[in-house]
Design a protein around this motif. Structure first.
Motif, PDB file in Angstrom:
ATOM      1  N   PHE A  47      57.003  63.788  66.051  1.00 37.02           N
ATOM      2  CA  PHE A  47      56.795  64.217  67.437  1.00 37.02           C
ATOM      3  C   PHE A  47      56.945  63.037  68.399  1.00 37.02           C
ATOM      4  N   MET A  48      56.355  61.896  68.055  1.00 32.84           N
ATOM      5  CA  MET A  48      56.472  60.713  68.924  1.00 32.84           C
ATOM      6  C   MET A  48      57.926  60.272  69.043  1.00 32.84           C
ATOM      7  N   ARG A  49      58.663  60.337  67.953  1.00 36.21           N
ATOM      8  CA  ARG A  49      60.079  59.966  67.991  1.00 36.21           C
ATOM      9  C   ARG A  49      60.855  60.915  68.902  1.00 36.21           C
ATOM     10  N   SER A  50      60.482  62.191  68.917  1.00 41.58           N
ATOM     11  CA  SER A  50      61.187  63.165  69.757  1.00 41.58           C
ATOM     12  C   SER A  50      60.988  62.897  71.248  1.00 41.58           C
ATOM     13  N   LEU A  51      59.927  62.153  71.590  1.00 42.57           N
ATOM     14  CA  LEU A  51      59.674  61.821  72.996  1.00 42.57           C
ATOM     15  C   LEU A  51      60.592  60.707  73.491  1.00 42.57           C
ATOM     16  N   CYS A  52      61.254  59.994  72.544  1.00 44.66           N
ATOM     17  CA  CYS A  52      62.141  58.861  72.874  1.00 44.66           C
ATOM     18  C   CYS A  52      61.425  57.827  73.741  1.00 44.66           C
ATOM     19  N   PRO A  53      60.293  57.324  73.281  1.00 45.14           N
ATOM     20  CA  PRO A  53      59.582  56.326  74.096  1.00 45.14           C
ATOM     21  C   PRO A  53      60.354  55.016  74.181  1.00 45.14           C
ATOM     22  N   ARG A  54      60.170  54.304  75.273  1.00 45.52           N
ATOM     23  CA  ARG A  54      60.763  52.985  75.400  1.00 45.52           C
ATOM     24  C   ARG A  54      60.190  52.058  74.343  1.00 45.52           C
ATOM     25  N   ILE A  55      58.888  52.238  74.060  1.00 42.81           N
ATOM     26  CA  ILE A  55      58.249  51.427  73.031  1.00 42.81           C
ATOM     27  C   ILE A  55      57.025  52.179  72.511  1.00 42.81           C
ATOM     28  N   LEU A  56      56.714  51.943  71.237  1.00 47.25           N
ATOM     29  CA  LEU A  56      55.515  52.483  70.599  1.00 47.25           C
ATOM     30  C   LEU A  56      54.722  51.309  70.052  1.00 47.25           C
ATOM     31  N   THR A  57      53.462  51.193  70.439  1.00 47.64           N
ATOM     32  CA  THR A  57      52.613  50.082  69.987  1.00 47.64           C
ATOM     33  C   THR A  57      51.583  50.616  69.000  1.00 47.64           C
ATOM     34  N   VAL A  58      51.404  49.887  67.892  1.00 50.71           N
ATOM     35  CA  VAL A  58      50.520  50.330  66.815  1.00 50.71           C
ATOM     36  C   VAL A  58      49.637  49.170  66.373  1.00 50.71           C
ATOM     37  N   ALA A  59      48.333  49.387  66.360  1.00 46.99           N
ATOM     38  CA  ALA A  59      47.381  48.432  65.790  1.00 46.99           C
ATOM     39  C   ALA A  59      46.564  49.154  64.734  1.00 46.99           C
ATOM     40  N   GLU A  60      46.430  48.539  63.557  1.00 54.32           N
ATOM     41  CA  GLU A  60      45.648  49.129  62.476  1.00 54.32           C
ATOM     42  C   GLU A  60      44.993  48.027  61.649  1.00 54.32           C
ATOM     43  N   LYS A  61      43.897  48.370  60.996  1.00 47.47           N
ATOM     44  CA  LYS A  61      43.291  47.434  60.051  1.00 47.47           C
ATOM     45  C   LYS A  61      44.277  47.160  58.926  1.00 47.47           C
ATOM     46  N   GLU A  62      44.309  45.911  58.484  1.00 46.23           N
ATOM     47  CA  GLU A  62      45.203  45.548  57.391  1.00 46.23           C
ATOM     48  C   GLU A  62      44.440  45.680  56.077  1.00 46.23           C
ATOM     49  N   SER A  63      44.535  46.861  55.492  1.00 48.47           N
ATOM     50  CA  SER A  63      43.872  47.140  54.227  1.00 48.47           C
ATOM     51  C   SER A  63      44.686  48.202  53.516  1.00 48.47           C
ATOM     52  N   GLU A  64      44.377  48.451  52.260  1.00 44.80           N
ATOM     53  CA  GLU A  64      45.189  49.380  51.477  1.00 44.80           C
ATOM     54  C   GLU A  64      44.302  50.331  50.691  1.00 44.80           C
ATOM     55  N   SER A 102      48.179  41.862  72.909  1.00 42.21           N
ATOM     56  CA  SER A 102      49.516  41.803  72.312  1.00 42.21           C
ATOM     57  C   SER A 102      50.309  43.075  72.615  1.00 42.21           C
ATOM     58  N   ALA A 103      49.634  44.224  72.567  1.00 43.50           N
ATOM     59  CA  ALA A 103      50.320  45.473  72.894  1.00 43.50           C
ATOM     60  C   ALA A 103      50.739  45.495  74.360  1.00 43.50           C
ATOM     61  N   ASN A 104      49.855  45.043  75.242  1.00 44.82           N
ATOM     62  CA  ASN A 104      50.180  45.028  76.671  1.00 44.82           C
ATOM     63  C   ASN A 104      51.387  44.159  76.976  1.00 44.82           C
ATOM     64  N   GLN A 105      51.466  42.996  76.321  1.00 46.76           N
ATOM     65  CA  GLN A 105      52.588  42.114  76.577  1.00 46.76           C
ATOM     66  C   GLN A 105      53.896  42.763  76.124  1.00 46.76           C
ATOM     67  N   ALA A 106      53.857  43.441  74.981  1.00 44.54           N
ATOM     68  CA  ALA A 106      55.053  44.149  74.509  1.00 44.54           C
ATOM     69  C   ALA A 106      55.442  45.257  75.485  1.00 44.54           C
ATOM     70  N   ILE A 107      54.450  45.940  76.038  1.00 41.26           N
ATOM     71  CA  ILE A 107      54.726  47.001  77.006  1.00 41.26           C
ATOM     72  C   ILE A 107      55.338  46.427  78.273  1.00 41.26           C
ATOM     73  N   LEU A 108      54.771  45.350  78.786  1.00 42.60           N
ATOM     74  CA  LEU A 108      55.294  44.723  80.007  1.00 42.60           C
ATOM     75  C   LEU A 108      56.747  44.300  79.834  1.00 42.60           C
ATOM     76  N   GLU A 109      57.067  43.744  78.687  1.00 44.79           N
ATOM     77  CA  GLU A 109      58.434  43.307  78.440  1.00 44.79           C
ATOM     78  C   GLU A 109      59.379  44.501  78.313  1.00 44.79           C
ATOM     79  N   ALA A 110      58.880  45.617  77.768  1.00 47.20           N
ATOM     80  CA  ALA A 110      59.734  46.789  77.561  1.00 47.20           C
ATOM     81  C   ALA A 110      60.013  47.544  78.856  1.00 47.20           C
ATOM     82  N   VAL A 111      59.094  47.476  79.838  1.00 50.08           N
ATOM     83  CA  VAL A 111      59.263  48.261  81.071  1.00 50.08           C
ATOM     84  C   VAL A 111      59.561  47.363  82.270  1.00 50.08           C
TER      85      VAL A 111
END
Length: 463
Positions: free
Chosen positions: A309-326, A173-182
């Protein structure tokens, strides 16, 4: 550009409240319902699915957790004695779950009762429970199964990727988002936090065109891909870089790899010093199960700093995967324990539906990956400096969204193709009935769930 999944017949799906689509049917296979009494999903009707009587294991675990949090270690050890008689790393999913949570509670008990740790260890040894504290030694009764664990954590991670969809779903899913962004970019630079073996990138390399056609002329331009990978082991980073270079060579892809050896806690300082940015590159930042490492209270301020810091890099896209827990900082130990118990009940159930009890892969995944995760979550903040007992915390997607938006990022909903591709991945490669893809209407993030229990959240962000 799109990653093309294998073709398949259309699969009908039904709608869930507040979510669109779920992959996986309501069949009567081994995974059709948890039935653990652990607050996860529900058993299907008509005698189908898994039906366990947990034999009071949940109640014993909760009682033990309550004893640990009140420092009543005599009562906690009595509970562990009872648990040891029923819990087993070779039993069904409930018994395995209870075994590893018992071990986590024993370690937590010692860390919280440091002045009495030696006495507690003596009592555990007296009751033949000392194996619960031995990270590198299998407990009694493993006997000939010792060879299952010779591969180490790296092999266990690869096995987890092979037999469960949690990692592949995130990567796909992250790769597909990256491909579409670039799309149509001539130079792409991916900063991958915690790259490990780099399993995510060969499929993306295959999906990238080695050359780009120019709209203004008949000439073509070579596409260049550069990956900066971070990680705590320079030898692993070098091995990963060599494998990716070799693979890129077979595709005639212009490729570079840069290694930044650092820990998650110091990744920002290391990137500020070593990250090379080049004019004309489309920058991507990839964070697969990395940002949660900045959540423990000991270094909670590191998360806003990292996102800034990541925002200061002005990335075309940032992909995030995390466990869904609290695991909110305001939670009591017992509240966090119950949330964790419910989450891993679903994970162990999914493994039970996928692999037989004596599967070497299943034993390795549970002992070297899941057991360490459980111990880290159960451990109290400040409960030990040993890396093997590192505190682990997670938070729900709603809180990730709060943090991301506070840093100046905007959520990018997944494309229809990305959703269809993720559904196809589950249907073709993970036939165990129970894995489902949930697309949240309100936020546009993707969730991989076991039945109705979301386990992984994948989201993409832009500046």
């Amino acid at each position: 550009m799109q990653q093309q999944p294998p073709s398949s017949h259309q699969h009908h799906h039904q709608e869930q409240p507040q979510f669109l689509g779920h992959t996986g049917g309501t069949g009567t296979g081994a995974g059709a319902g948890t039935g653990f009494g652990f607050g996860v999903g529900g058993a299907s009707s008509g005698g189908a699915g898994i039906h366990h009587n947990d034999g009071g294991l949940r109640e014993l675990l909760v009682e033990c957790a309550a004893a640990v949090t009140s420092s009543d270690w005599h009562r906690a050890i009595r509970c562990l004695v009872h648990l040891s008689r029923a819990a087993s790393p070779h039993g069904d999913a409930v018994e395995r779950l209870a075994f590893y949570f018992s071990a986590a509670l024993a370690r937590c008990l010692c860390s919280l009762s440091a002045p009495c740790a030696s006495e507690i260890r003596s009592l555990l040894r007296l009751n033949n429970l000392h194996f619960l504290l031995e990270e590198d030694q299998p407990p009694p009764s493993f006997e000939d199964d010792l060879f299952y664990y010779s591969g180490g954590a790296e092999e266990a991670y690869l096995a987890l990727n092979q037999v469960t969809p949690f990692i592949r779903f995130s990567h796909l899913s992250a790769n597909q988002a990256i491909l579409e962004a670039v799309d149509n970019e001539r130079a792409v630079h991916i900063v991958d936090l915690g790259i490990m073996q780099g399993l995510q990138w060969p499929p993306l390399m295959q999906a990238l065109p080695p050359t780009l056609s120019s709209s203004s002329s008949s000439s073509s331009t070579t596409l260049t891909l550069r990956i900066t990978g971070t990680g705590p082991s320079i030898s692993l980073l070098e091995q990963t870089g060599a494998r990716l270079r070799d693979f890129a060579r077979t595709l005639h892809l212009d490729f570079e790899f840069d290694a930044v050896c650092t820990t998650s806690r110091h990744v920002v300082a290391s990137l500020q010093q070593h990250l090379e940015l080049r004019r004309g590159e489309a920058l991507v930042v990839n964070c697969m199960t990395q940002l949660h490492k900045l959540l423990p209270a000991a270094h909670r301020a590191a998360l806003p700093h990292a996102l800034e810091f990541m925002r200061s890099l002005c990335p075309r896209i940032l992909t995030v995967a995390e466990k869904e827990s609290e695991h909110d900082l305001s939670q009591s130990f017992l509240e966090r324990f119950l949330v964790t118990l419910d989450h891993y009940a679903a994970v162990f159930d999914s493994l039970e539906a996928t692999l037989p009890p004596r599967s070497p892969q299943r034993l390795m995944i549970e002992r070297l990956v899941l057991a360490k995760e459980i111990s880290g979550i159960v451990l109290e903040d400040g409960g030990g400096d040993d890396e093997n007992l590192a505190v682990v915390r997670h938070q729900s997607f709603g809180n990730w969204r709060r943090d991301m938006e506070a840093a100046g990022f905007q959520l990018v909903p997944p494309s229809d193709f990305a959703i269809a591709q993720a559904k196809l991945l589950l249907r073709l490669h993970y036939p165990a009935d129970g894995y489902r893809l949930l697309v949240e209407n309100q936020h546009g993030s993707l969730f991989l769930s076991w039945h109705d229990k979301p386990l992984v959240a994948l989201s993409t962000w832009s500046c």
